[in-house]
Design an enzyme around this catalytic site. Structure first.
Site, PDB file in Angstrom:
ATOM      1  N   SER A   1      -9.718  -0.867   7.064  1.00  0.00           N
ATOM      2  CA  SER A   1      -9.095  -0.735   5.783  1.00  0.00           C
ATOM      3  C   SER A   1      -8.384  -2.032   5.254  1.00  0.00           C
ATOM      4  CB  SER A   1      -8.197   0.592   5.596  1.00  0.00           C
ATOM      5  OG  SER A   1      -8.860   1.633   5.331  1.00  0.00           O
TER       6      SER A   1
ATOM      7  N   SER B   1      -9.830   1.715   2.854  1.00  0.00           N
ATOM      8  CA  SER B   1      -8.843   2.376   1.937  1.00  0.00           C
ATOM      9  C   SER B   1      -7.710   1.560   1.356  1.00  0.00           C
ATOM     10  CB  SER B   1      -8.052   3.359   2.789  1.00  0.00           C
ATOM     11  OG  SER B   1      -7.277   2.711   3.868  1.00  0.00           O
TER      12      SER B   1
ATOM     13  N   LYS C   1       0.997  -1.191   0.239  1.00  0.00           N
ATOM     14  CA  LYS C   1       0.049  -0.135   0.046  1.00  0.00           C
ATOM     15  C   LYS C   1       0.914   1.168   0.063  1.00  0.00           C
ATOM     16  CE  LYS C   1      -3.917   1.729   2.675  1.00  0.00           C
ATOM     17  NZ  LYS C   1      -4.879   1.545   3.855  1.00  0.00           N
TER      18      LYS C   1
HETATM   19  N1  GLN Z   1     -12.943   3.659   6.116  1.00  0.00           N
HETATM   20  C1  GLN Z   1     -12.606   4.247   7.423  1.00  0.00           C
HETATM   21  C2  GLN Z   1     -12.141   5.615   7.413  1.00  0.00           C
HETATM   22  O1  GLN Z   1     -12.350   6.353   6.450  1.00  0.00           O
HETATM   23  C3  GLN Z   1     -11.294   3.339   7.952  1.00  0.00           C
HETATM   24  C4  GLN Z   1     -10.254   3.492   7.196  1.00  0.00           C
HETATM   25  C5  GLN Z   1      -8.883   3.004   7.248  1.00  0.00           C
HETATM   26  O2  GLN Z   1      -9.037   1.821   8.078  1.00  0.00           O
HETATM   27  N2  GLN Z   1      -7.702   3.296   6.971  1.00  0.00           N
HETATM   28  O3  GLN Z   1     -11.542   6.258   8.326  1.00  0.00           O
END
Ligand code: GLN
Length: 491
Positions: free
Chosen positions: A173, A149, A74
């Site tokens: 994410s 994400s 990532k």
């Molecule tokens: N979707 C969640 C957020 O927008 C989690 C994102 C993540 O785990 N980095 O914060």
């Protein structure tokens, strides 16, 4: 093919690491125009690493289960000398002078890093649509999101553009995109994997973890990155078990808890059916199933969306155009330079988080919002402590719905936030949790099921997930692959 099979072929010299890497690079060439999983493909470095892996394999020295295996990162994980963007304009040109500990350890294990994958800007989002550069598409249906994400990492593994990948999970994410892309994803216990060199989003929640095609591969990648690192003060100094050895222990006598609060309004019936189907399989294999209660579940979103933005607003203060990254030109003074840099460099969702977080931390509101959220966080810890007195693992949906369409929630932040309803509690309570494939919808979209365990019970999760996977494999569910490349529709 999964890494554990490829590793066997590499050891027997039926294929070379260089051939495997070339095959993955060719696959990226063939399908990434459609999937758009990668921000940066590091083909030259990958070839060099593959040749080094072949040297080790030939000499029979320093060979690990990951030697010669193509892995994607990532793009919020630092790799010395390689651009690390966090899918943000503000870091579009940032080249870190050091590597994340997990990256160093992968390289030491002989893995081949093929590139850096797309994400929601600074890991804020659930669809990868918040990337400042482009949207990643779900390999199972290109009109749908891969989740987020870590959508690029999940899509890359699902589309055969990497054998393994690393992501980060702050509120879901890793698990949510794993569910959407039909792969396995795990968020380890907070502290199990070093976060040194992971660009911080919300430091009390962030955790790095594996994406893989199956549970055995998940165990192998976790094994390579778990362990104590003095460079991360939250890294826990505790022996790392032999994860692959845990897989085949079966689920006889395992006490499975199904939280009643997770099957409420808003959950898609197809998801519910897949999760209940997975629970029934575990029961058939010898587990005992009990309904449990996690009474504070309904406060997950509210709690997370105070704590995570508060921490983000503090972490993101460093992007000021002075030390690195983007700098706005032509500002008359330094304060104007700061504010123009941030206005031009950050996207809308990141700005929304900074504003929410700054507000929640500001004098006069701190007690009402941030402090209150921290107290509720403790209630989540207690909910799970109580549950784990009765059961060994909790089985729940990963996401409320199957993968949604690109654009469907893009203009509605709250609808987007709700897709993390079932993943956030494990982050709040610092627990290990993973998502595995539970089946498909009629139209061929993957459905995930989530396993949550007590602190440092990764082995137990892997063991249960492996049993489920083997059972599903008997029916051919695991053999399904997305049908890429798809011919471009002609007008
Ligand atoms: N979707 C969640 C957020 O927008 C989690 C994102 C993540 O785990 N980095 O914060």
């Amino acid at each position: 093919m999964p890494a554990h099979q490829l590793a066997e072929m590499l050891r027997r010299r039926q294929i070379s690491a260089r051939e495997l890497t070339e095959a993955v690079l060719a696959r990226i060439e063939a399908v990434d125009g459609q999937v758009q999983a990668y921000i940066t493909v590091t083909a030259d470095a990958a070839r060099r690493m593959a040749d080094e892996a072949d040297r080790r394999l030939a000499a029979g020295e320093g060979v690990t289960p990951l030697t010669g295996i193509p892995v994607a990162l990532k793009d919020n994980l630092c790799w010395d000398g390689v651009r690390t963007t966090c899918a943000s304009r503000i870091l579009h040109n940032f080249v870190p002078p050091y590597s994340a500990t997990v990256v160093d350890w992968l390289i030491q294990a002989g893995a081949v890093i093929v590139g850096k994958t797309n994400l929601d800007e600074f890991a804020m989002g659930s669809s990868t649509e918040n990337s400042a550069f482009f949207v990643t598409h779900n390999p199972w249906d290109l009109s749908r999101v891969p989740g987020g994400s870590s959508g690029g990492s999940a899509a890359a593994v699902a589309a055969g553009e990497a054998v393994l990948a690393l992501g980060s999970d702050t509120g879901g994410s890793i698990r949510q995109p794993a569910a959407f892309c039909g792969v396995v994803g795990m968020k380890p216990t907070y502290g199990r994997v070093s976060r040194f060199g992971l660009v911080a989003f919300a430091s009390s929640l962030d955790q790095i973890g594996p994406f893989a095609r199956d549970v055995e591969d998940t165990a192998l990648l976790l094994q390579a990155v778990a362990g104590h690192d003095p460079l991360d003060s939250t890294s826990v100094n505790r022996p790392v078990p032999d994860y692959p050895a845990a897989l085949r222990q079966g689920v006889k006598g395992l006490r499975v808890g199904v939280p009643r609060e997770y099957f409420v309004q808003g959950i898609d019936p197809r998801v519910e059916q897949a999760v209940r189907g997975a629970v029934a399989r575990l029961e058939k294999l010898g587990a005992t199933v009990t309904e449990i209660s996690l009474p504070h579940s309904e406060y997950a979103i509210a709690t997370y969306y105070l704590i995570a933005p508060a921490e983000a607003s503090s972490n993101l203060a460093r992007y000021d155009g002075v030390r690195y990254g983007y700098r706005a030109q032509g500002a008359p003074d330094v304060v104007a330079m700061f504010s123009r840099t941030r206005a031009e460099g950050f996207g809308a969702e990141v700005k929304r988080r900074i504003m929410l977080g700054t507000y929640a931390l500001s004098s006069g509101y701190y007690d009402a919002y941030y402090l209150k959220a921290q107290k509720v966080r403790t209630l989540f810890v207690q909910d799970f402590q109580q549950a784990f007195q009765q059961v060994d693992i909790v089985v729940a949906p990963t996401t409320p719905t199957p993968p949604f369409r690109i654009g469907e929630k893009a203009d509605d932040p709250l609808a987007m936030y709700l897709s993390d309803l079932f993943t956030i509690p494990a982050n709040l309570a610092a627990l290990p949790a993973m998502s595995v494939l539970a089946g498909f919808t009629e139209e061929g979209l993957p459905l995930g099921v989530q396993f949550i365990g007590p602190h440092f019970a990764e082995e137990r999760l892997l063991q249960a997930a492996y049993a489920l996977e083997q059972d599903l494999a008997g029916e051919g569910v695991m053999a399904r692959r997305p049908t890429l490349p798809v011919k471009a529709a002609t007008a």
